[in-house]
Design a protein around this motif. Sequence first.
Motif, PDB file in Angstrom:
ATOM      1  N   ARG A   1       0.304 -17.884 -48.579  1.00 18.47           N
ATOM      2  CA  ARG A   1      -0.003 -18.803 -47.494  1.00 18.47           C
ATOM      3  C   ARG A   1       0.469 -18.254 -46.142  1.00 18.47           C
ATOM      4  O   ARG A   1       0.058 -17.184 -45.730  1.00 18.47           O
ATOM      5  CB  ARG A   1       0.586 -20.185 -47.789  1.00 18.47           C
ATOM      6  CG  ARG A   1       0.032 -20.810 -49.069  1.00 18.47           C
ATOM      7  CD  ARG A   1       0.534 -22.212 -49.275  1.00 18.47           C
ATOM      8  NE  ARG A   1       0.080 -22.756 -50.548  1.00 18.47           N
ATOM      9  CZ  ARG A   1      -1.095 -23.337 -50.747  1.00 18.47           C
ATOM     10  NH1 ARG A   1      -1.943 -23.450 -49.748  1.00 18.47           N
ATOM     11  NH2 ARG A   1      -1.433 -23.798 -51.946  1.00 18.47           N
ATOM     12  N   ASP A   2       1.371 -18.951 -45.469  1.00 20.79           N
ATOM     13  CA  ASP A   2       1.777 -18.535 -44.132  1.00 20.79           C
ATOM     14  C   ASP A   2       2.588 -17.249 -44.126  1.00 20.79           C
ATOM     15  O   ASP A   2       2.716 -16.594 -43.084  1.00 20.79           O
ATOM     16  CB  ASP A   2       2.608 -19.651 -43.467  1.00 20.79           C
ATOM     17  CG  ASP A   2       1.790 -20.896 -43.179  1.00 20.79           C
ATOM     18  OD1 ASP A   2       0.552 -20.778 -43.136  1.00 20.79           O
ATOM     19  OD2 ASP A   2       2.388 -21.976 -43.010  1.00 20.79           O
ATOM     20  N   GLN A   3       3.162 -16.880 -45.266  1.00 18.22           N
ATOM     21  CA  GLN A   3       3.955 -15.655 -45.338  1.00 18.22           C
ATOM     22  C   GLN A   3       3.100 -14.406 -45.575  1.00 18.22           C
ATOM     23  O   GLN A   3       3.590 -13.290 -45.534  1.00 18.22           O
ATOM     24  CB  GLN A   3       5.003 -15.755 -46.460  1.00 18.22           C
ATOM     25  CG  GLN A   3       6.166 -16.676 -46.149  1.00 18.22           C
ATOM     26  CD  GLN A   3       5.776 -18.147 -46.225  1.00 18.22           C
ATOM     27  OE1 GLN A   3       5.024 -18.526 -47.120  1.00 18.22           O
ATOM     28  NE2 GLN A   3       6.266 -18.946 -45.302  1.00 18.22           N
ATOM     29  N   TYR A   4       1.811 -14.622 -45.821  1.00 12.82           N
ATOM     30  CA  TYR A   4       0.943 -13.487 -46.148  1.00 12.82           C
ATOM     31  C   TYR A   4       0.755 -12.582 -44.932  1.00 12.82           C
ATOM     32  O   TYR A   4       0.419 -13.059 -43.843  1.00 12.82           O
ATOM     33  CB  TYR A   4      -0.417 -13.995 -46.626  1.00 12.82           C
ATOM     34  CG  TYR A   4      -1.302 -12.912 -47.207  1.00 12.82           C
ATOM     35  CD1 TYR A   4      -1.185 -12.535 -48.536  1.00 12.82           C
ATOM     36  CD2 TYR A   4      -2.248 -12.266 -46.417  1.00 12.82           C
ATOM     37  CE1 TYR A   4      -1.990 -11.542 -49.075  1.00 12.82           C
ATOM     38  CE2 TYR A   4      -3.053 -11.269 -46.942  1.00 12.82           C
ATOM     39  CZ  TYR A   4      -2.925 -10.915 -48.270  1.00 12.82           C
ATOM     40  OH  TYR A   4      -3.720  -9.927 -48.785  1.00 12.82           O
ATOM     41  N   PRO A   5       0.978 -11.275 -45.074  1.00 12.05           N
ATOM     42  CA  PRO A   5       0.803 -10.352 -43.941  1.00 12.05           C
ATOM     43  C   PRO A   5      -0.673 -10.057 -43.685  1.00 12.05           C
ATOM     44  O   PRO A   5      -1.340  -9.419 -44.500  1.00 12.05           O
ATOM     45  CB  PRO A   5       1.547  -9.097 -44.400  1.00 12.05           C
ATOM     46  CG  PRO A   5       1.424  -9.124 -45.890  1.00 12.05           C
ATOM     47  CD  PRO A   5       1.460 -10.577 -46.286  1.00 12.05           C
ATOM     48  N   ARG A   6      -1.165 -10.493 -42.548  1.00  5.89           N
ATOM     49  CA  ARG A   6      -2.581 -10.309 -42.238  1.00  5.89           C
ATOM     50  C   ARG A   6      -2.879  -8.968 -41.583  1.00  5.89           C
ATOM     51  O   ARG A   6      -3.989  -8.464 -41.676  1.00  5.89           O
ATOM     52  CB  ARG A   6      -3.050 -11.439 -41.313  1.00  5.89           C
ATOM     53  CG  ARG A   6      -3.005 -12.822 -41.955  1.00  5.89           C
ATOM     54  CD  ARG A   6      -4.055 -12.977 -43.014  1.00  5.89           C
ATOM     55  NE  ARG A   6      -3.963 -14.254 -43.707  1.00  5.89           N
ATOM     56  CZ  ARG A   6      -4.773 -14.605 -44.703  1.00  5.89           C
ATOM     57  NH1 ARG A   6      -5.717 -13.773 -45.102  1.00  5.89           N
ATOM     58  NH2 ARG A   6      -4.629 -15.773 -45.306  1.00  5.89           N
TER      59      ARG A   6
ATOM     60  N   GLY B   1      -6.869  -9.612 -49.111  1.00 11.10           N
ATOM     61  CA  GLY B   1      -7.488  -8.882 -48.027  1.00 11.10           C
ATOM     62  C   GLY B   1      -6.526  -8.545 -46.897  1.00 11.10           C
ATOM     63  O   GLY B   1      -5.323  -8.740 -47.046  1.00 11.10           O
ATOM     64  N   PRO B   2      -7.062  -8.046 -45.780  1.00 10.13           N
ATOM     65  CA  PRO B   2      -8.492  -7.924 -45.436  1.00 10.13           C
ATOM     66  C   PRO B   2      -9.233  -6.931 -46.331  1.00 10.13           C
ATOM     67  O   PRO B   2      -8.663  -5.961 -46.798  1.00 10.13           O
ATOM     68  CB  PRO B   2      -8.466  -7.442 -43.985  1.00 10.13           C
ATOM     69  CG  PRO B   2      -7.153  -6.755 -43.831  1.00 10.13           C
ATOM     70  CD  PRO B   2      -6.203  -7.501 -44.701  1.00 10.13           C
TER      71      PRO B   2
ATOM     72  N   GLU C   1      -1.255  -2.937 -40.561  1.00 10.64           N
ATOM     73  CA  GLU C   1      -0.049  -2.137 -40.330  1.00 10.64           C
ATOM     74  C   GLU C   1       1.140  -2.698 -41.106  1.00 10.64           C
ATOM     75  O   GLU C   1       1.908  -1.954 -41.709  1.00 10.64           O
ATOM     76  CB  GLU C   1       0.269  -2.088 -38.830  1.00 10.64           C
ATOM     77  CG  GLU C   1      -0.692  -1.248 -38.010  1.00 10.64           C
ATOM     78  CD  GLU C   1      -0.574   0.232 -38.336  1.00 10.64           C
ATOM     79  OE1 GLU C   1       0.495   0.655 -38.805  1.00 10.64           O
ATOM     80  OE2 GLU C   1      -1.564   0.962 -38.124  1.00 10.64           O
ATOM     81  N   ARG C   2       1.301  -4.012 -41.080  1.00 11.52           N
ATOM     82  CA  ARG C   2       2.400  -4.639 -41.812  1.00 11.52           C
ATOM     83  C   ARG C   2       2.205  -4.492 -43.313  1.00 11.52           C
ATOM     84  O   ARG C   2       3.170  -4.248 -44.062  1.00 11.52           O
ATOM     85  CB  ARG C   2       2.496  -6.117 -41.423  1.00 11.52           C
ATOM     86  CG  ARG C   2       3.626  -6.881 -42.134  1.00 11.52           C
ATOM     87  CD  ARG C   2       4.959  -6.198 -41.917  1.00 11.52           C
ATOM     88  NE  ARG C   2       6.047  -6.968 -42.553  1.00 11.52           N
ATOM     89  CZ  ARG C   2       7.219  -6.452 -42.858  1.00 11.52           C
ATOM     90  NH1 ARG C   2       7.479  -5.170 -42.590  1.00 11.52           N
ATOM     91  NH2 ARG C   2       8.145  -7.201 -43.417  1.00 11.52           N
ATOM     92  N   GLN C   3       0.991  -4.632 -43.781  1.00 16.36           N
ATOM     93  CA  GLN C   3       0.712  -4.432 -45.199  1.00 16.36           C
ATOM     94  C   GLN C   3       1.082  -3.018 -45.632  1.00 16.36           C
ATOM     95  O   GLN C   3       1.655  -2.807 -46.705  1.00 16.36           O
ATOM     96  CB  GLN C   3      -0.763  -4.699 -45.484  1.00 16.36           C
ATOM     97  CG  GLN C   3      -1.168  -6.150 -45.365  1.00 16.36           C
ATOM     98  CD  GLN C   3      -2.606  -6.380 -45.766  1.00 16.36           C
ATOM     99  OE1 GLN C   3      -3.367  -5.423 -45.979  1.00 16.36           O
ATOM    100  NE2 GLN C   3      -2.999  -7.632 -45.864  1.00 16.36           N
ATOM    101  N   ARG C   4       0.743  -2.055 -44.789  1.00 14.27           N
ATOM    102  CA  ARG C   4       1.044  -0.665 -45.104  1.00 14.27           C
ATOM    103  C   ARG C   4       2.554  -0.441 -45.183  1.00 14.27           C
ATOM    104  O   ARG C   4       3.042   0.245 -46.088  1.00 14.27           O
ATOM    105  CB  ARG C   4       0.422   0.254 -44.058  1.00 14.27           C
ATOM    106  CG  ARG C   4       0.732   1.731 -44.308  1.00 14.27           C
ATOM    107  CD  ARG C   4      -0.170   2.652 -43.521  1.00 14.27           C
ATOM    108  NE  ARG C   4      -0.357   2.206 -42.164  1.00 14.27           N
ATOM    109  CZ  ARG C   4      -1.539   2.176 -41.550  1.00 14.27           C
ATOM    110  NH1 ARG C   4      -2.623   2.538 -42.199  1.00 14.27           N
ATOM    111  NH2 ARG C   4      -1.635   1.788 -40.297  1.00 14.27           N
ATOM    112  N   GLU C   5       3.303  -1.046 -44.275  1.00 11.71           N
ATOM    113  CA  GLU C   5       4.756  -0.906 -44.292  1.00 11.71           C
ATOM    114  C   GLU C   5       5.350  -1.467 -45.580  1.00 11.71           C
ATOM    115  O   GLU C   5       6.186  -0.824 -46.232  1.00 11.71           O
ATOM    116  CB  GLU C   5       5.366  -1.630 -43.090  1.00 11.71           C
ATOM    117  CG  GLU C   5       5.045  -0.988 -41.753  1.00 11.71           C
ATOM    118  CD  GLU C   5       5.567  -1.816 -40.588  1.00 11.71           C
ATOM    119  OE1 GLU C   5       6.158  -2.898 -40.858  1.00 11.71           O
ATOM    120  OE2 GLU C   5       5.388  -1.393 -39.432  1.00 11.71           O
TER     121      GLU C   5
END
Length: 224
Positions: free
Chosen positions: A165-170, A87-88, A173-177
């Motif tokens: 885990r902690d490295q996952y982009p929440r 997700g999200p 905008e970062r996911q899109r990049e």
Amino acid sequence: MLEIRNVILVLGVLMSPLAASAAQVSIGIGTPHVSIGINIPAYPQLVRVPGYPVYYAPRLNANYFFYDGLYWVFHGDNWYASSWYNGPWWFVDSYSVPVYILRIPVRYYRQPPSYFRGWRADAPPRWHENWGRDWEQRRNGWDQWDRRAAPAPAPLPSYQRQYSRDQYPRQVERQRELQQERYQYQPRDPVVRQHYQERYQRQDPVQRRDQRSRDQDQRRDRDR
């Protein structure tokens, strides 16, 4: 009304068997500013559904799939989608679910609802019995297709394995990049493409209108 709907969804999730198995998978339903979907600690194993352009996750205690560049989850009679494995997520209306997601055979649902019982394991769910006559009329022909002409599956975004885990982009905008840098695939299914563009691609109103018109034309041609 939206707040009431969210409260109902949260209560349904908390009382569900899937929420009880939080050691493996947990569900989080919230407002548009909160993660919507399933929460898993690492990139899941995905296996091709034979003869379909779809993958499923045999080791997850959830109805979890990958099709045409997006992840799809069926929970509580609702579909959710995301371009990242954790997700999200966003809610997908039953009238907007891609046909190849609707066609997934019953046996590949790891958490099938009780009303699936007695249905053929090698056939898709009887969605028309669950969603009613209006849905059946608007989605007429969804279960009829030439199996020999099924499209090839989209490549898996395996680069997401390194983000757990902690490295996952929440942040979207970062996911899109990262998606643009590491995964060049663009959805081919008009329905999927519309979902993707509305949430992950920036277009001006004229571009969105023109693309929506083209997708509608393609959808009509496909469903004939």
